[in-house]
Design an enzyme around this catalytic site. Sequence first.
Site, PDB file in Angstrom:
ATOM      1  N   HIS A 286      -6.631  -2.397 -12.720  1.00  0.00           N
ATOM      2  CA  HIS A 286      -7.016  -2.617 -11.318  1.00  0.00           C
ATOM      3  C   HIS A 286      -5.950  -2.074 -10.372  1.00  0.00           C
ATOM      4  O   HIS A 286      -6.248  -1.283  -9.477  1.00  0.00           O
ATOM      5  CB  HIS A 286      -7.245  -4.106 -11.058  1.00  0.00           C
ATOM      6  CG  HIS A 286      -7.350  -4.465  -9.602  1.00  0.00           C
ATOM      7  ND1 HIS A 286      -8.458  -4.158  -8.844  1.00  0.00           N
ATOM      8  CD2 HIS A 286      -6.478  -5.074  -8.766  1.00  0.00           C
ATOM      9  CE1 HIS A 286      -8.262  -4.572  -7.597  1.00  0.00           C
ATOM     10  NE2 HIS A 286      -7.064  -5.130  -7.521  1.00  0.00           N
TER      11      HIS A 286
ATOM     12  N   ASP B  67      -9.037  26.998   6.928  1.00  0.00           N
ATOM     13  CA  ASP B  67      -8.950  26.339   5.624  1.00  0.00           C
ATOM     14  C   ASP B  67      -7.521  25.846   5.477  1.00  0.00           C
ATOM     15  O   ASP B  67      -6.719  25.991   6.395  1.00  0.00           O
ATOM     16  CB  ASP B  67      -9.316  27.307   4.477  1.00  0.00           C
ATOM     17  CG  ASP B  67      -9.782  26.554   3.229  1.00  0.00           C
ATOM     18  OD1 ASP B  67      -9.238  25.462   2.947  1.00  0.00           O
ATOM     19  OD2 ASP B  67     -10.699  27.035   2.547  1.00  0.00           O
TER      20      ASP B  67
ATOM     21  N   TRP C 203       0.666  -2.638 -13.210  1.00  0.00           N
ATOM     22  CA  TRP C 203       0.776  -1.283 -12.648  1.00  0.00           C
ATOM     23  C   TRP C 203       2.223  -0.872 -12.500  1.00  0.00           C
ATOM     24  O   TRP C 203       2.531   0.288 -12.288  1.00  0.00           O
ATOM     25  CB  TRP C 203       0.029  -1.179 -11.313  1.00  0.00           C
ATOM     26  CG  TRP C 203       0.767  -1.671 -10.109  1.00  0.00           C
ATOM     27  CD1 TRP C 203       0.861  -2.960  -9.682  1.00  0.00           C
ATOM     28  CD2 TRP C 203       1.511  -0.887  -9.159  1.00  0.00           C
ATOM     29  NE1 TRP C 203       1.618  -3.027  -8.540  1.00  0.00           N
ATOM     30  CE2 TRP C 203       2.022  -1.772  -8.189  1.00  0.00           C
ATOM     31  CE3 TRP C 203       1.781   0.477  -9.030  1.00  0.00           C
ATOM     32  CZ2 TRP C 203       2.807  -1.343  -7.120  1.00  0.00           C
ATOM     33  CZ3 TRP C 203       2.569   0.889  -7.962  1.00  0.00           C
ATOM     34  CH2 TRP C 203       3.070  -0.024  -7.015  1.00  0.00           C
TER      35      TRP C 203
ATOM     36  N   SER D 113      -0.770  16.266  -8.796  1.00  0.00           N
ATOM     37  CA  SER D 113      -1.856  16.475  -7.841  1.00  0.00           C
ATOM     38  C   SER D 113      -1.374  16.187  -6.420  1.00  0.00           C
ATOM     39  O   SER D 113      -1.570  16.993  -5.505  1.00  0.00           O
ATOM     40  CB  SER D 113      -3.033  15.575  -8.209  1.00  0.00           C
ATOM     41  OG  SER D 113      -3.855  15.347  -7.108  1.00  0.00           O
ATOM     42  N   SER D 114      -0.701  15.039  -6.259  1.00  0.00           N
ATOM     43  CA  SER D 114      -0.221  14.664  -4.928  1.00  0.00           C
ATOM     44  C   SER D 114       0.862  15.618  -4.449  1.00  0.00           C
ATOM     45  O   SER D 114       0.927  15.964  -3.271  1.00  0.00           O
ATOM     46  CB  SER D 114       0.338  13.251  -4.942  1.00  0.00           C
ATOM     47  OG  SER D 114      -0.693  12.333  -5.151  1.00  0.00           O
TER      48      SER D 114
ATOM     49  N   HIS E 110       8.148   1.784  -3.172  1.00  0.00           N
ATOM     50  CA  HIS E 110       8.032   1.318  -1.804  1.00  0.00           C
ATOM     51  C   HIS E 110       7.595   2.391  -0.819  1.00  0.00           C
ATOM     52  O   HIS E 110       6.690   2.144  -0.022  1.00  0.00           O
ATOM     53  CB  HIS E 110       9.236   0.542  -1.279  1.00  0.00           C
ATOM     54  CG  HIS E 110       8.793  -0.257  -0.100  1.00  0.00           C
ATOM     55  ND1 HIS E 110       8.210  -1.486  -0.227  1.00  0.00           N
ATOM     56  CD2 HIS E 110       8.691   0.062   1.200  1.00  0.00           C
ATOM     57  CE1 HIS E 110       7.796  -1.897   0.951  1.00  0.00           C
ATOM     58  NE2 HIS E 110       8.071  -0.979   1.843  1.00  0.00           N
TER      59      HIS E 110
ATOM     60  N   GLU F  27       5.672   4.579  -1.538  1.00  0.00           N
ATOM     61  CA  GLU F  27       4.248   4.671  -1.870  1.00  0.00           C
ATOM     62  C   GLU F  27       3.413   3.732  -0.990  1.00  0.00           C
ATOM     63  O   GLU F  27       2.312   4.080  -0.585  1.00  0.00           O
ATOM     64  CB  GLU F  27       4.054   4.307  -3.350  1.00  0.00           C
ATOM     65  CG  GLU F  27       2.609   4.296  -3.819  1.00  0.00           C
ATOM     66  CD  GLU F  27       2.089   5.651  -4.242  1.00  0.00           C
ATOM     67  OE1 GLU F  27       2.702   6.673  -3.852  1.00  0.00           O
ATOM     68  OE2 GLU F  27       1.083   5.694  -4.954  1.00  0.00           O
TER      69      GLU F  27
ATOM     70  N   TYR G 163       3.987   2.938   2.051  1.00  0.00           N
ATOM     71  CA  TYR G 163       3.815   3.573   3.358  1.00  0.00           C
ATOM     72  C   TYR G 163       3.003   4.852   3.250  1.00  0.00           C
ATOM     73  O   TYR G 163       2.314   5.229   4.202  1.00  0.00           O
ATOM     74  CB  TYR G 163       5.179   3.778   4.026  1.00  0.00           C
ATOM     75  CG  TYR G 163       5.748   2.437   4.418  1.00  0.00           C
ATOM     76  CD1 TYR G 163       5.321   1.827   5.593  1.00  0.00           C
ATOM     77  CD2 TYR G 163       6.586   1.731   3.591  1.00  0.00           C
ATOM     78  CE1 TYR G 163       5.754   0.567   5.942  1.00  0.00           C
ATOM     79  CE2 TYR G 163       7.027   0.460   3.916  1.00  0.00           C
ATOM     80  CZ  TYR G 163       6.603  -0.113   5.097  1.00  0.00           C
ATOM     81  OH  TYR G 163       7.026  -1.376   5.419  1.00  0.00           O
TER      82      TYR G 163
ATOM     83  N   SER H 144      -5.496   5.429  14.913  1.00  0.00           N
ATOM     84  CA  SER H 144      -4.915   5.968  16.149  1.00  0.00           C
ATOM     85  C   SER H 144      -5.817   7.045  16.742  1.00  0.00           C
ATOM     86  O   SER H 144      -5.727   7.348  17.928  1.00  0.00           O
ATOM     87  CB  SER H 144      -3.531   6.570  15.878  1.00  0.00           C
ATOM     88  OG  SER H 144      -2.671   5.597  15.353  1.00  0.00           O
TER      89      SER H 144
ATOM     90  N   HIS I 137      13.988  -4.598  -2.105  1.00  0.00           N
ATOM     91  CA  HIS I 137      13.433  -5.909  -1.736  1.00  0.00           C
ATOM     92  C   HIS I 137      12.340  -6.337  -2.713  1.00  0.00           C
ATOM     93  O   HIS I 137      11.868  -7.460  -2.653  1.00  0.00           O
ATOM     94  CB  HIS I 137      12.967  -5.957  -0.267  1.00  0.00           C
ATOM     95  CG  HIS I 137      11.736  -5.186   0.058  1.00  0.00           C
ATOM     96  ND1 HIS I 137      11.504  -4.662   1.294  1.00  0.00           N
ATOM     97  CD2 HIS I 137      10.666  -4.849  -0.682  1.00  0.00           C
ATOM     98  CE1 HIS I 137      10.345  -4.038   1.307  1.00  0.00           C
ATOM     99  NE2 HIS I 137       9.816  -4.152   0.123  1.00  0.00           N
ATOM    100  N   HIS I 138      11.966  -5.430  -3.623  1.00  0.00           N
ATOM    101  CA  HIS I 138      11.072  -5.830  -4.727  1.00  0.00           C
ATOM    102  C   HIS I 138      11.862  -6.450  -5.873  1.00  0.00           C
ATOM    103  O   HIS I 138      11.279  -6.849  -6.878  1.00  0.00           O
ATOM    104  CB  HIS I 138      10.320  -4.614  -5.257  1.00  0.00           C
ATOM    105  CG  HIS I 138       9.412  -4.005  -4.241  1.00  0.00           C
ATOM    106  ND1 HIS I 138       8.083  -4.361  -4.141  1.00  0.00           N
ATOM    107  CD2 HIS I 138       9.621  -3.087  -3.276  1.00  0.00           C
ATOM    108  CE1 HIS I 138       7.527  -3.668  -3.163  1.00  0.00           C
ATOM    109  NE2 HIS I 138       8.428  -2.893  -2.611  1.00  0.00           N
TER     110      HIS I 138
ATOM    111  N   THR J  78       6.721  -0.752  13.035  1.00  0.00           N
ATOM    112  CA  THR J  78       5.367  -1.178  12.703  1.00  0.00           C
ATOM    113  C   THR J  78       4.794  -2.037  13.821  1.00  0.00           C
ATOM    114  O   THR J  78       3.633  -1.878  14.214  1.00  0.00           O
ATOM    115  CB  THR J  78       5.373  -1.970  11.378  1.00  0.00           C
ATOM    116  OG1 THR J  78       6.217  -1.277  10.458  1.00  0.00           O
ATOM    117  CG2 THR J  78       3.998  -2.074  10.797  1.00  0.00           C
TER     118      THR J  78
ATOM    119  N   LYS K  34       3.659   0.017  16.772  1.00  0.00           N
ATOM    120  CA  LYS K  34       2.325   0.597  16.601  1.00  0.00           C
ATOM    121  C   LYS K  34       1.240  -0.410  16.946  1.00  0.00           C
ATOM    122  O   LYS K  34       0.282  -0.091  17.648  1.00  0.00           O
ATOM    123  CB  LYS K  34       2.137   1.045  15.145  1.00  0.00           C
ATOM    124  CG  LYS K  34       2.863   2.302  14.822  1.00  0.00           C
ATOM    125  CD  LYS K  34       2.365   2.869  13.521  1.00  0.00           C
ATOM    126  CE  LYS K  34       2.906   4.273  13.354  1.00  0.00           C
ATOM    127  NZ  LYS K  34       2.076   5.085  12.495  1.00  0.00           N
TER     128      LYS K  34
ATOM    129  N   ARG L 131       1.659 -14.790 -10.260  1.00  0.00           N
ATOM    130  CA  ARG L 131       0.637 -13.747 -10.392  1.00  0.00           C
ATOM    131  C   ARG L 131       0.486 -13.364 -11.857  1.00  0.00           C
ATOM    132  O   ARG L 131       1.302 -13.739 -12.695  1.00  0.00           O
ATOM    133  CB  ARG L 131       1.034 -12.526  -9.558  1.00  0.00           C
ATOM    134  CG  ARG L 131       2.249 -11.816 -10.094  1.00  0.00           C
ATOM    135  CD  ARG L 131       2.862 -10.895  -9.075  1.00  0.00           C
ATOM    136  NE  ARG L 131       2.094  -9.670  -8.912  1.00  0.00           N
ATOM    137  CZ  ARG L 131       2.615  -8.498  -8.499  1.00  0.00           C
ATOM    138  NH1 ARG L 131       3.907  -8.420  -8.236  1.00  0.00           N
ATOM    139  NH2 ARG L 131       1.874  -7.437  -8.350  1.00  0.00           N
TER     140      ARG L 131
END
Lengths: 295, 568
Positions: free
Chosen positions: B88, B117, B151, B181-182, B265, B267, B269, B280, B314-315, B340, B343, B462
Amino acid sequence: MQDRPKAFRRRPLALALAAAGVALLALAPVASAGIFTPEAGGSPNADAIDRLYRIVLYVSIPIFLVVEGTLIWSLIKFRERRGGPEPAQIRGNTPLELSWTIGATVILVVLAGITFIYLGDIKNPPPSDPGGLASGVQVASIDQPSPPPSGGKTLDISVNGQQYLWRFDHPGGTFDYYEMVVPIKTTVTLKITASDVQHSWWIPELGGKADAVPGHTNETWFKISKPGIYKGQCAELCGDNHADMRARVRAVTPEEYQAYLEQRAQGIKEAQTGLAEQRRERESTATDQGAQDGG
Amino acid sequence: MAVSDAPPRMNAVGSPEIVMHGLRERPRGWLGWLTTTDHKKIGIMYLFLTFIFFIIGGVEALIMRLQLAVPDGTLVTPETYNGLVSMHGTTMIFLFIVPVLAGFGNYFVPLMIGARDMAFPRLNALSFWLLAFGGVAFYASIFFEPPQAGWTSYAPLSDDAYLPSGGVDAWIFLIHLTGLSSMVGAINFVATIQNMRAKGMGWGRMPLFIWTILVYSYLLIIALPAIAAAVTMLLTDRHFGTDFFDPTGGGDPVLWQHLFWFFGHPEVYIMILPAFGIISEILPVFARKPIFGYRAIAAATVSIAFLALLVWAHHMFTTPTANVVLVFFMLSSFLIAVPTGIKIFNWIATLWKGSIVMKTPLYFAAALPALFVIGGISGVILAVFPVDWQLHDSYFIVAHIHYVLFGGSVFGIFAGIYYWFPKMSGRMLSEGLGKLSFWVMFVGFNMTFLVQHSAGLSGMPRRIYDYPESAGWWGFNLISTIGSFMLGIGVLLTVINVIRSIKHGKIAGNDPWKGNTLEWFTQSPPPENNFDVIPRVRSVEPMKDIRREVKKAGEPAGSVAQPVASGT
């Protein structure tokens, strides 16, 4: 093309969010552990974390309400009206933007300051209370590699996470699994590690988590004031039976703890003797059989 | 090349004309899709494929919710549950949110900057196919044994000693393939955005969605090498006897966490910034008012990206870590709340005193700040590291990431679908079904995840496959499970809406929303070359200028014939 604003369409959003806001306001002051605030009550560090959490929560509630409130207000109040005027084409407002940037920064600086105030209470083990193990009954083998700055004695227990149980090594070579028995009014410092994969030690009422990482020793502490059972479980995914890796701390009086240690030492000794006997028996039968086979 | 003797066609003046010979006809039908290098077709393939993965990942989540609906659930085995947890999370992050945003980027970056293009069309096709093969390689593992280490695949659990089956290897291949790919896609976006903008579109006139895709691309380029290295080390640990993460051989499990989160992290954002970009674009269009503080939002995007590279530990607040590290990462995480917050305030100020047109895209777009602010506040709570010691790895975290990634990213993605579907298909989505879908999703989402904060606060970790009745978590979990099925129904309503509207939707026309940006200048769906004439950009809202010009010229604004507005 355009929808005409219809009163009945706005109502659910407005009502739902207003109700949520009111409910939150009403409940926040009586926030009970487990629904709005973390578990606490077993140990001073858990209580300090709870107080720190509450401060941050109370600071954020007005921010939450202001943000949601202005958002909902805008969505209701500034809907397109038929024949209404073209909205003013405002592109920004530097003083306003600067002020909310500075405002947000100030709030966070204050939160950081408050965190530093509470940090000591949470992180540093205090001395044991009078009536605790160290000042009452003496255990000959209380380890004291580095006494806390306050000078009070603490009880060191080593915790080792293994798939899927905890092993507790008490001073003096006594060990146990599943249940950690500790004396009340005594500061217990835990040296936590793991011998296979990563685990995480967590008894919510006794303070925060400490990861059990193979190859590292993590430290945490607690001091329980009244006898009782405190439950928790492993908090880091450690394999199939991660959910079954429970942990229990049973707090008893120092005298009972003393008795427990003795009884446990006796039990271990008996088990070891039994084991040795079994081995001898096994070996002797093996020798008999070997002799028969040979003959 | 020949100066033509043939009768002049489009060319009325009779100047020299170029005639091309030997142009191969494009394959039609499915072969056309398979071999396409058109950014719009690739974009649609991205959206289609990632939505399939979204549905699969959603079904996995629903099975987990069913298992947890009652204490001591017996629907699935612990091994299956850990497989579901891992599939998941991995699916939603690597096969849905990150690539679906690349899908929107593919379709709309060239259109919004007035290009024909992407810079490298074939590379673009390559990034799509790498993604597809990554997904296939990963999902092939369900026929053997899926990965079971979450994950995050923390070592040593993900090492061969504890999970010897190929599931973790399939996960590693997925990371490599989708990562490539990314990476290829990100390079393509950067090259396109930096070089192919329409005349007049300086950095200060670039649509905010383009800003976020640019920053998304740079973040991917910076962050991906860390995870590529980490999973390669894990692969050699598993198969070639190295001990990078194995303490028995001198390695360190904490190293894995550092490498993983140095990618992990940013990732987060990477997943949220383009969604910020989407709304926006949407909010000013439907408020009939310019975006409030364009520069501040663009600057906030860049500073969020910079800070995103400085908050990874912080993780890891509960690992054995020195105080100074804890304090640094608390402060850096606090700091990221400032841009943040800016925004969020800017979006609300955009709506303030507007003339808000209440269409489905606006519903989803306005829900993003409403929900994200909850994820943001819980994020600040979690950044206070002593508090994190209580809440880390509990359901509070699960609630937090879902408010950020579902309430933030996914609601933004849905806003994008409702906003841009008319452009992509030429037809409108049903408003009634769309609003119904929104309300069911909104209520279902909050029902699912709001109570999970409480579950975590009352001590529920969790990634557990069951819990005893005595734990007192039953109520929270039952509410959450009911909510999750509502959420599923809400998503399904949008799927039905899309399927129905492709054939039966109202014809959209070029510019159904009175948009601000150049994609609304061309036909819906756009022709293969996007624009016959590319207008000169004079502000951050070129379409507004064009409509004004057209109005001045005295023609009905609905029939924007492209050359009329070309006025360079």
